[in-house]
Design a protein around this motif. Sequence first.
Motif, PDB file in Angstrom:
ATOM      1  N   UNK A   1       0.803  -1.224   0.000  1.00  0.00           N
ATOM      2  CA  UNK A   1       0.000   0.000   0.000  1.00  0.00           C
ATOM      3  C   UNK A   1       0.838   1.278   0.000  1.00  0.00           C
ATOM      4  N   UNK A   2       2.140   1.161   0.098  1.00  0.00           N
ATOM      5  CA  UNK A   2       3.006   2.337   0.116  1.00  0.00           C
ATOM      6  C   UNK A   2       4.289   2.029  -0.656  1.00  0.00           C
ATOM      7  N   UNK A   3       4.514   2.730  -1.779  1.00  0.00           N
ATOM      8  CA  UNK A   3       3.693   3.792  -2.370  1.00  0.00           C
ATOM      9  C   UNK A   3       2.334   3.281  -2.824  1.00  0.00           C
ATOM     10  N   UNK A   4       1.416   4.201  -3.185  1.00  0.00           N
ATOM     11  CA  UNK A   4       0.050   3.785  -3.511  1.00  0.00           C
ATOM     12  C   UNK A   4      -0.002   2.729  -4.616  1.00  0.00           C
ATOM     13  N   UNK A   5      -0.808   1.692  -4.399  1.00  0.00           N
ATOM     14  CA  UNK A   5      -1.034   0.661  -5.404  1.00  0.00           C
ATOM     15  C   UNK A   5      -2.540   0.415  -5.516  1.00  0.00           C
ATOM     16  N   UNK A   6      -2.922  -0.396  -6.500  1.00  0.00           N
ATOM     17  CA  UNK A   6      -4.343  -0.688  -6.692  1.00  0.00           C
ATOM     18  C   UNK A   6      -4.803  -1.894  -5.876  1.00  0.00           C
ATOM     19  N   UNK A   7      -3.980  -2.397  -4.978  1.00  0.00           N
ATOM     20  CA  UNK A   7      -4.316  -3.647  -4.299  1.00  0.00           C
ATOM     21  C   UNK A   7      -5.630  -3.552  -3.518  1.00  0.00           C
ATOM     22  N   UNK A   8      -5.852  -2.444  -2.824  1.00  0.00           N
ATOM     23  CA  UNK A   8      -7.088  -2.290  -2.063  1.00  0.00           C
ATOM     24  C   UNK A   8      -8.317  -2.262  -2.953  1.00  0.00           C
ATOM     25  N   UNK A   9      -8.399  -1.338  -3.921  1.00  0.00           N
ATOM     26  CA  UNK A   9      -9.573  -1.329  -4.795  1.00  0.00           C
ATOM     27  C   UNK A   9      -9.704  -2.594  -5.643  1.00  0.00           C
ATOM     28  N   UNK A  10      -8.585  -3.245  -5.947  1.00  0.00           N
ATOM     29  CA  UNK A  10      -8.649  -4.523  -6.654  1.00  0.00           C
ATOM     30  C   UNK A  10      -9.452  -5.532  -5.841  1.00  0.00           C
ATOM     31  N   UNK A  11      -9.130  -5.662  -4.566  1.00  0.00           N
ATOM     32  CA  UNK A  11      -9.857  -6.596  -3.703  1.00  0.00           C
ATOM     33  C   UNK A  11     -11.329  -6.225  -3.612  1.00  0.00           C
ATOM     34  N   UNK A  12     -11.613  -4.936  -3.487  1.00  0.00           N
ATOM     35  CA  UNK A  12     -12.992  -4.495  -3.356  1.00  0.00           C
ATOM     36  C   UNK A  12     -13.800  -4.694  -4.634  1.00  0.00           C
ATOM     37  N   UNK A  13     -13.167  -4.547  -5.785  1.00  0.00           N
ATOM     38  CA  UNK A  13     -13.847  -4.799  -7.053  1.00  0.00           C
ATOM     39  C   UNK A  13     -14.375  -6.232  -7.099  1.00  0.00           C
TER      40      UNK A  13
END
Length: 410
Positions: free
Chosen positions: A238-250
């Motif tokens: 998550x640092x630096x910013x990545x798409x991992x969080x919104x990827x999981x939520x999608x």
Amino acid sequence: MTTETITRHGIAAHATEVTVIAGDTAALEAARCFADSIAGSAADRDRERALPHEEIEAFARTGLWGITVPRSHGGAAVSHVTLAEVLAVVSEADPAIGQIPQNHYCLVDAVRLIGNDAQQALFFREALAGRRFGNAVSETGTANSKTMHTRLVRSGGAWRLNGRKAYSTGALFAHWVPVAAVDDEGHQWLAYVPRNSPGLQVIDDWDGFGQRTTASGTVLLDDVHVDALHVLPRDRLFSPPTIHGPFAQLLHAAIDLGIARAALRDLRFWLRNKARPWADSGAVHASEDPLTLNKVGALIVRLHAAEGLLTRAGQALDAARDAPAGEAAAVSAASIAVAEAKIMTTELALDASTTLIEFGGSQSTLRSYALDRHWRNARTHTVHDPVRWKYNVVGAHWLNGTEPARHASV
């Protein structure tokens, strides 16, 4: 019956042929074919809590578990739009089976983001061969859902794991069980542990009233040896910013969309073939009741809105994945787009599954029809990440330019 061999990494591998999917069109076609093969028995699996071991093996043989592997490593690297639709299609047929690969895809994505060259070569090859990554991330009894007590300590040139995990969806069916842990200095790690490792125990004690066959139970870790090659720095997800969080939520939103579609499918059949009109409506058939038509029309508008928002969110994730590394604006845009889609799919799944019972009438409550499973599945899966906070995130971003938090639930 399939035979098993033991790879040099100590993991049981089924000696079966696994399709390698070439692109988005093939992925969608494979998902629809697989969904057709499991839809008819979904109610029985839910009623009897029959764990889908054979179905998961068949799912893996389709090649769908490898569709997010980068093209540089022989995968299809399908778009996020396609990936979401794959999960929605499978989840419409059986959302418990649809949820099981959700963590797998997230853990393949983690390898893409934070794995070194050797780790990517190993785990991408495993995914393409149909090997499944389970999940041992969450814990209970902590101050909040992001706190961990599971410990990873160095032991010579390797590591040792000790702890207890809960809600471990997919672990029972997995070849690898990735475990989130912290070291003595507070750094977070992901340890990809072979399923048959000494000291690793997966317990089938999931007792949820919905998503009953996900086997989202407990994982125990007692002095488990972990090869250094199998340990990834989770802090960097998550640092630096990545798409991992919104990827999981999608992917969670896609599962909810599948549940909503299933409820609406059954609602359509029930109103056309089973339900009676309310006496005061003046209608001959339930499908002509004016108040029913009004509610159904509203649900279909929301269905199409949910599908559109999920597509838009997938496109935002595609753009963020292709943006320069650490591009905060693209990641934030993806996070907000996914949050909006998650709000819509959550509320639609709950409303559609409730309406099915309400408009179906007394008959629709009979256990023999198993229509209640849609609401139970929706209510169970949607408590994963609270929608009330997603409204807050969207509002704060639009009004004040506040950046979304960086973790797997945003």
